[in-house]
Design an enzyme around this catalytic site. Structure first.
Site, PDB file in Angstrom:
ATOM      1  N   ASN A   8       0.873  -1.167   0.000  1.00  0.00           N
ATOM      2  CA  ASN A   8       0.000   0.000   0.000  1.00  0.00           C
ATOM      3  C   ASN A   8       0.917   1.225   0.000  1.00  0.00           C
ATOM      4  OD1 ASN A   8      -1.804   2.037   0.532  1.00  0.00           O
ATOM      5  ND2 ASN A   8      -2.713   1.063   2.337  1.00  0.00           N
ATOM      6  N   ARG A  89      -2.625  -2.101  -3.374  1.00  0.00           N
ATOM      7  CA  ARG A  89      -3.833  -1.315  -3.152  1.00  0.00           C
ATOM      8  C   ARG A  89      -3.737  -0.068  -4.037  1.00  0.00           C
ATOM      9  NH1 ARG A  89      -5.678   2.405   1.917  1.00  0.00           N
ATOM     10  NH2 ARG A  89      -7.760   2.759   1.128  1.00  0.00           N
ATOM     11  N   HIS A 177     -12.908   2.955  -0.008  1.00  0.00           N
ATOM     12  CA  HIS A 177     -12.968   1.908   1.042  1.00  0.00           C
ATOM     13  C   HIS A 177     -13.706   0.678   0.514  1.00  0.00           C
ATOM     14  CE1 HIS A 177     -12.845   5.064   4.557  1.00  0.00           C
ATOM     15  NE2 HIS A 177     -11.621   4.670   4.238  1.00  0.00           N
ATOM     16  N   ARG A 247     -11.554  15.101   8.238  1.00  0.00           N
ATOM     17  CA  ARG A 247     -12.308  15.566   7.061  1.00  0.00           C
ATOM     18  C   ARG A 247     -13.735  15.933   7.460  1.00  0.00           C
ATOM     19  NH1 ARG A 247     -11.100  10.380   3.506  1.00  0.00           N
ATOM     20  NH2 ARG A 247      -9.115  10.075   4.562  1.00  0.00           N
ATOM     21  N   MET A 289     -10.552   8.975  18.187  1.00  0.00           N
ATOM     22  CA  MET A 289     -11.781   8.724  18.951  1.00  0.00           C
ATOM     23  C   MET A 289     -11.504   8.419  20.422  1.00  0.00           C
ATOM     24  SD  MET A 289     -15.014   8.707  19.119  1.00  0.00           S
ATOM     25  CE  MET A 289     -15.651   8.893  17.457  1.00  0.00           C
ATOM     26  N   ARG A 290     -10.362   7.763  20.703  1.00  0.00           N
ATOM     27  CA  ARG A 290     -10.064   7.474  22.116  1.00  0.00           C
ATOM     28  C   ARG A 290      -9.847   8.758  22.899  1.00  0.00           C
ATOM     29  NH1 ARG A 290      -5.961   2.972  20.137  1.00  0.00           N
ATOM     30  NH2 ARG A 290      -5.849   4.632  18.612  1.00  0.00           N
ATOM     31  N   GLY A 336     -11.396   0.852  12.962  1.00  0.00           N
ATOM     32  CA  GLY A 336     -10.946   1.187  14.322  1.00  0.00           C
ATOM     33  C   GLY A 336     -12.045   1.614  15.278  1.00  0.00           C
ATOM     34  N   GLU A 339     -15.180  -1.080  15.270  1.00  0.00           N
ATOM     35  CA  GLU A 339     -14.896  -2.358  15.927  1.00  0.00           C
ATOM     36  C   GLU A 339     -14.704  -2.214  17.428  1.00  0.00           C
ATOM     37  OE1 GLU A 339     -11.506  -4.127  13.892  1.00  0.00           O
ATOM     38  OE2 GLU A 339     -12.428  -3.613  11.972  1.00  0.00           O
ATOM     39  N   GLU A 390      -8.337  -5.365   5.098  1.00  0.00           N
ATOM     40  CA  GLU A 390      -8.146  -5.011   3.691  1.00  0.00           C
ATOM     41  C   GLU A 390      -6.974  -5.756   3.071  1.00  0.00           C
ATOM     42  OE1 GLU A 390      -8.671  -0.995   5.221  1.00  0.00           O
ATOM     43  OE2 GLU A 390      -9.488  -0.443   3.267  1.00  0.00           O
TER      44      GLU A 390
HETATM   45  P1  ADP Z   1      -7.342   4.126   9.440  1.00  0.00           P
HETATM   46  O1  ADP Z   1      -7.083   2.720   8.945  1.00  0.00           O
HETATM   47  O2  ADP Z   1      -8.428   4.861   8.692  1.00  0.00           O
HETATM   48  O3  ADP Z   1      -6.130   4.952   9.668  1.00  0.00           O
HETATM   49  P2  ADP Z   1      -8.374   2.785  11.825  1.00  0.00           P
HETATM   50  O4  ADP Z   1      -9.371   1.892  11.189  1.00  0.00           O
HETATM   51  O5  ADP Z   1      -7.149   2.196  12.406  1.00  0.00           O
HETATM   52  O6  ADP Z   1      -7.996   4.002  10.882  1.00  0.00           O
HETATM   53  O7  ADP Z   1      -9.161   3.599  12.978  1.00  0.00           O
HETATM   54  C1  ADP Z   1      -8.542   4.590  13.727  1.00  0.00           C
HETATM   55  C2  ADP Z   1      -9.564   5.130  14.717  1.00  0.00           C
HETATM   56  O8  ADP Z   1     -10.012   4.048  15.550  1.00  0.00           O
HETATM   57  C3  ADP Z   1      -9.030   6.199  15.631  1.00  0.00           C
HETATM   58  O9  ADP Z   1      -9.960   7.266  15.740  1.00  0.00           O
HETATM   59  C4  ADP Z   1      -8.931   5.481  16.972  1.00  0.00           C
HETATM   60  O10 ADP Z   1      -9.134   6.344  18.050  1.00  0.00           O
HETATM   61  C5  ADP Z   1     -10.081   4.510  16.874  1.00  0.00           C
HETATM   62  N1  ADP Z   1      -9.924   3.451  17.863  1.00  0.00           N
HETATM   63  C6  ADP Z   1      -8.998   2.461  17.894  1.00  0.00           C
HETATM   64  N2  ADP Z   1      -9.132   1.718  19.017  1.00  0.00           N
HETATM   65  C7  ADP Z   1     -10.166   2.251  19.718  1.00  0.00           C
HETATM   66  C8  ADP Z   1     -10.808   1.965  20.955  1.00  0.00           C
HETATM   67  N3  ADP Z   1     -10.402   0.945  21.710  1.00  0.00           N
HETATM   68  N4  ADP Z   1     -11.835   2.741  21.344  1.00  0.00           N
HETATM   69  C9  ADP Z   1     -12.253   3.762  20.585  1.00  0.00           C
HETATM   70  N5  ADP Z   1     -11.709   4.106  19.407  1.00  0.00           N
HETATM   71  C10 ADP Z   1     -10.678   3.363  18.978  1.00  0.00           C
END
Ligand code: ADP
Length: 403
Positions: A8, A89, A177, A247, A289-290, A336, A339, A390
């Site tokens: 990728n 990808r 996606h 975004r 998000m965390r 992320g 899930e 992916e």
């Molecule tokens: P990308 O592949 O688009 O870079 P991810 O699918 O890895 O992103 O998702 C990243 C997001 O998932 C971040 O906002 C992160 O805070 C969130 N995230 C990961 N683990 C947790 C968790 N345990 N609780 C809440 N949000 C989470």
């Protein structure tokens, strides 16, 4: 053993995984970052151990050579790994690619011709393919982020603007996606709970109505009917739709003209504003998000508003897509946030009870890496969590193509 090396390549990064397509096992993986800058960095992960190197990486060719060296030094040896294909990808396949293809010179030229539609992504993808073809003498397969949405119904793919202008400039909904939406929606269709529901209702798989929410840093929704995408939230570019980490997602296009005219701002400034400094980050100061959740729990008003805007947008999309599908059988969360963030899943379905959507608190809070149902038994549509993958999807599509 049979393996696929999945690559990728971004504009300044190269992510890779060596995958066993059958079992899904990842033998090793990593990332080269800051390609072309002074302070490059390579992180190679194998058997739970990280090997980190900090050095200048001149270009993508140098990056891939370093990766190949690291495989020999830290393992596993690529010479013994049985690589049968390299899966790439590729972000934008335009209207030229509706399925994965074995790469030849014409494919490279076609991906390059799509650069105007994806100036941030396709140049890195092309470079990655070119250097990999030079260094790895196996079939190369390009897997497109847009492919799953290539057959969107015209009413969903068409923007209501002057048709001639749209045709001249390739303006339509492409969606992104797609590899994830396809992987997740197929896993849902194959899940025993879903098959049992359909069988009990005497319905065939072609009638299954899913709304898939891919919530990562980037975020997108899709409506999938019987395995085919019929609507999706990202458009000409990955900027449209849901509120994302940085975004904006949907805004009134008039905002752009207003900012350009009244704020004396340049096009590049507004582009960066909407892509890199908006979304959760723009509203709250954090894009993760965390961190956002911690701020909300600490009583931060900006973070609370950001989360409310994020959830409001998601509810609007689920409602709209249920209307597009004429009902909903499964609402599925992935990536992320989807899930891992139980409170986001609960927040989305809160208020969607009129569609029969609800979560079981204990199931929703339980942590697992397996596809699972988080709604209560025997009540209306299923709410599910399905981890996306992916790289595995790309590896499997590559192997399907090269045999
Ligand atoms: P990308 O592949 O688009 O870079 P991810 O699918 O890895 O992103 O998702 C990243 C997001 O998932 C971040 O906002 C992160 O805070 C969130 N995230 C990961 N683990 C947790 C968790 N345990 N609780 C809440 N949000 C989470």
């Amino acid at each position: 053993m049979t393996t696929v090396l999945v690559l990728n390549s971004g504009s300044s990064s190269l992510k890779y995984q060596l995958v066993v397509p059958g079992s899904g096992e990842v033998l090793a993986g990593g990332v080269v970052e800051r390609i072309g800058e002074e302070a490059g960095r390579i992180t190679h992960e194998v058997a739970g151990q990280e090997v980190v190197r900090e050095q200048t990486v001149a270009d993508h060719g140098a990056a891939l050579r370093l990766v190949l060296d690291l495989f020999e030094e830290a393992g596993p040896s690529l010479r013994e790994a049985g690589i049968v294909a390299v899966g790439h990808r590729v972000v934008h396949g335009g209207t030229s690619f509706s399925a994965p293809v074995v790469v030849d010179d014409d494919v490279v030229a076609a991906v390059r011709a799509l650069v105007p539609l994806a100036p941030l992504h396709n140049p890195g993808n092309v470079t990655g393919i070119e250097v990999a073809r030079e260094l790895l003498d196996v079939p190369h397969v390009a897997v497109f982020d847009t492919a799953f949405f290539a057959d969107l119904p015209p009413a969903a793919a068409t923007y209501a603007i002057d048709v001639k202008t749209a045709a001249e400039h390739g303006v339509r909904r492409y969606g992104f996606h797609g590899t994830s939406h396809q992987f997740v929606s197929s896993a849902v269709a194959a899940h025993p709970a879903v098959r049992a529901e359909l069988a009990a209702a005497g319905r065939g798989p072609e009638t299954l109505r899913q709304v898939v929410l891919h919530l990562g840093n980037g975020a997108s929704a899709s409506a999938v009917l019987g395995g085919h995408a019929v609507e999706t939230s990202m458009g000409l570019t990955p900027l449209e739709g849901l509120v994302m980490g940085t975004r904006s997602g949907d805004i009134d296009p008039g905002i752009v003209f207003h900012l350009l005219r009244s704020g004396d701002l340049t096009v590049d400034y507004v582009d960066t504003l909407l892509n890199k400094r908006s979304g959760l980050l723009g509203l709250s100061g954090v894009n993760d998000m965390r961190e956002l959740t911690r701020l909300v729990e600490a009583g931060d008003d900006g973070a609370r508003l950001a989360l409310d805007v994020y959830l409001h947008r998601l509810r609007k999309y689920v409602g709209a897509y249920a209307a597009v599908l004429g009902g909903i059988d499964v609402l599925v969360f992935t990536a992320g946030v989807g899930e891992n963030a139980a409170h986001v899943r609960a927040g989305v379905v809160d208020g969607l009870g009129f569609l029969g959507l609800t979560v079981d608190a204990a199931r929703n809070e339980a942590r697992s890496r397996e596809p699972r149902v988080v709604s209560p038994s025997g009540t209306g549509p299923l709410v599910m969590v399905v981890p996306t993958n992916e790289e595995l999807a790309i590896a499997r599509q590559a192997i399907a193509l090269v045999g």
